[in-house]
Design a protein around this motif. Structure first.
Motif, PDB file in Angstrom:
ATOM      1  N   THR A 119      38.082  47.273  37.563  1.00 57.01           N
ATOM      2  CA  THR A 119      37.035  46.374  38.033  1.00 57.01           C
ATOM      3  C   THR A 119      37.587  45.488  39.141  1.00 57.01           C
ATOM      4  O   THR A 119      38.673  44.928  39.006  1.00 57.01           O
ATOM      5  CB  THR A 119      36.502  45.512  36.876  1.00 57.01           C
ATOM      6  N   PHE A 120      36.822  45.399  40.228  1.00 52.29           N
ATOM      7  CA  PHE A 120      37.241  44.655  41.413  1.00 52.29           C
ATOM      8  C   PHE A 120      36.073  43.828  41.935  1.00 52.29           C
ATOM      9  O   PHE A 120      34.928  44.201  41.761  1.00 52.29           O
ATOM     10  CB  PHE A 120      37.686  45.616  42.524  1.00 52.29           C
ATOM     11  N   GLY A 121      36.366  42.736  42.633  1.00 49.66           N
ATOM     12  CA  GLY A 121      35.358  41.986  43.357  1.00 49.66           C
ATOM     13  C   GLY A 121      34.865  40.754  42.636  1.00 49.66           C
ATOM     14  O   GLY A 121      35.095  40.561  41.451  1.00 49.66           O
ATOM     15  N   ARG A 122      34.170  39.923  43.409  1.00 46.35           N
ATOM     16  CA  ARG A 122      33.594  38.695  42.866  1.00 46.35           C
ATOM     17  C   ARG A 122      32.089  38.645  43.092  1.00 46.35           C
ATOM     18  O   ARG A 122      31.338  38.470  42.159  1.00 46.35           O
ATOM     19  CB  ARG A 122      34.265  37.479  43.496  1.00 46.35           C
ATOM     20  N   VAL A 123      31.645  38.765  44.331  1.00 45.49           N
ATOM     21  CA  VAL A 123      30.208  38.737  44.605  1.00 45.49           C
ATOM     22  C   VAL A 123      29.586  40.054  44.163  1.00 45.49           C
ATOM     23  O   VAL A 123      28.650  40.083  43.374  1.00 45.49           O
ATOM     24  CB  VAL A 123      29.933  38.465  46.097  1.00 45.49           C
ATOM     25  N   THR A 151      33.038  48.423  39.075  1.00 44.13           N
ATOM     26  CA  THR A 151      33.824  49.032  38.012  1.00 44.13           C
ATOM     27  C   THR A 151      33.802  50.543  38.217  1.00 44.13           C
ATOM     28  O   THR A 151      32.725  51.137  38.302  1.00 44.13           O
ATOM     29  CB  THR A 151      33.255  48.684  36.626  1.00 44.13           C
ATOM     30  N   ASP A 193      27.810  45.629  40.137  1.00 47.75           N
ATOM     31  CA  ASP A 193      27.061  44.487  39.619  1.00 47.75           C
ATOM     32  C   ASP A 193      26.919  43.447  40.720  1.00 47.75           C
ATOM     33  O   ASP A 193      27.780  43.344  41.589  1.00 47.75           O
ATOM     34  CB  ASP A 193      27.855  43.866  38.473  1.00 47.75           C
ATOM     35  N   GLY A 194      25.860  42.680  40.704  1.00 53.10           N
ATOM     36  CA  GLY A 194      25.670  41.622  41.688  1.00 53.10           C
ATOM     37  C   GLY A 194      24.858  42.042  42.892  1.00 53.10           C
ATOM     38  O   GLY A 194      24.742  41.292  43.866  1.00 53.10           O
ATOM     39  N   ARG A 204      30.676  43.098  42.020  1.00 51.91           N
ATOM     40  CA  ARG A 204      31.715  43.477  41.068  1.00 51.91           C
ATOM     41  C   ARG A 204      31.604  44.983  40.837  1.00 51.91           C
ATOM     42  O   ARG A 204      30.567  45.467  40.380  1.00 51.91           O
ATOM     43  CB  ARG A 204      31.527  42.709  39.778  1.00 51.91           C
TER      44      ARG A 204
END
Length: 96
Positions: free
Chosen positions: A13-17, A21, A36-37, A19
């Motif tokens: 899983t990577f990222g913030r805004v 997987t 996601d997001g 995301r």
């Protein structure tokens, strides 16, 4: 969390805004991801993603793999009629 504890392992899983997987293996039935997001009402179709996969095809550069299969992405969920719904977007590429 594992990396913060000193355990170094592969993460999926990577990222913030957005995301992302990832799942699957090159020797398994398929590989894919869940994003996601993603906001609702954003245009998104397989044809938007496919050019990135096509760049990985054999013969595109000196660093591409020698594998022979042509990857084709399929969006499983999170869109309807080429527009995102605001729910996670799941995409898969079958290994042949």
């Amino acid at each position: 969390v594992a990396a913060r504890r000193g355990t170094h392992g592969a993460m999926s899983t990577f990222g913030r805004v957005f995301r992302v997987t990832t799942f699957g293996e090159s020797h398994g039935a398929s590989v894919g991801c869940v994003v996601d997001g993603v906001p609702p009402r954003m245009p998104l179709a397989e044809s938007d993603v496919q050019p990135s996969l096509d760049r990985r095809r054999p013969g595109q550069s000196s660093i591409t793999t020698s594998r022979a299969e042509a990857d084709a992405v399929r969006i499983l969920s999170g869109t309807e009629r080429g527009v995102t719904l605001g729910t996670p977007v799941a995409m898969v590429v079958a290994n042949r």
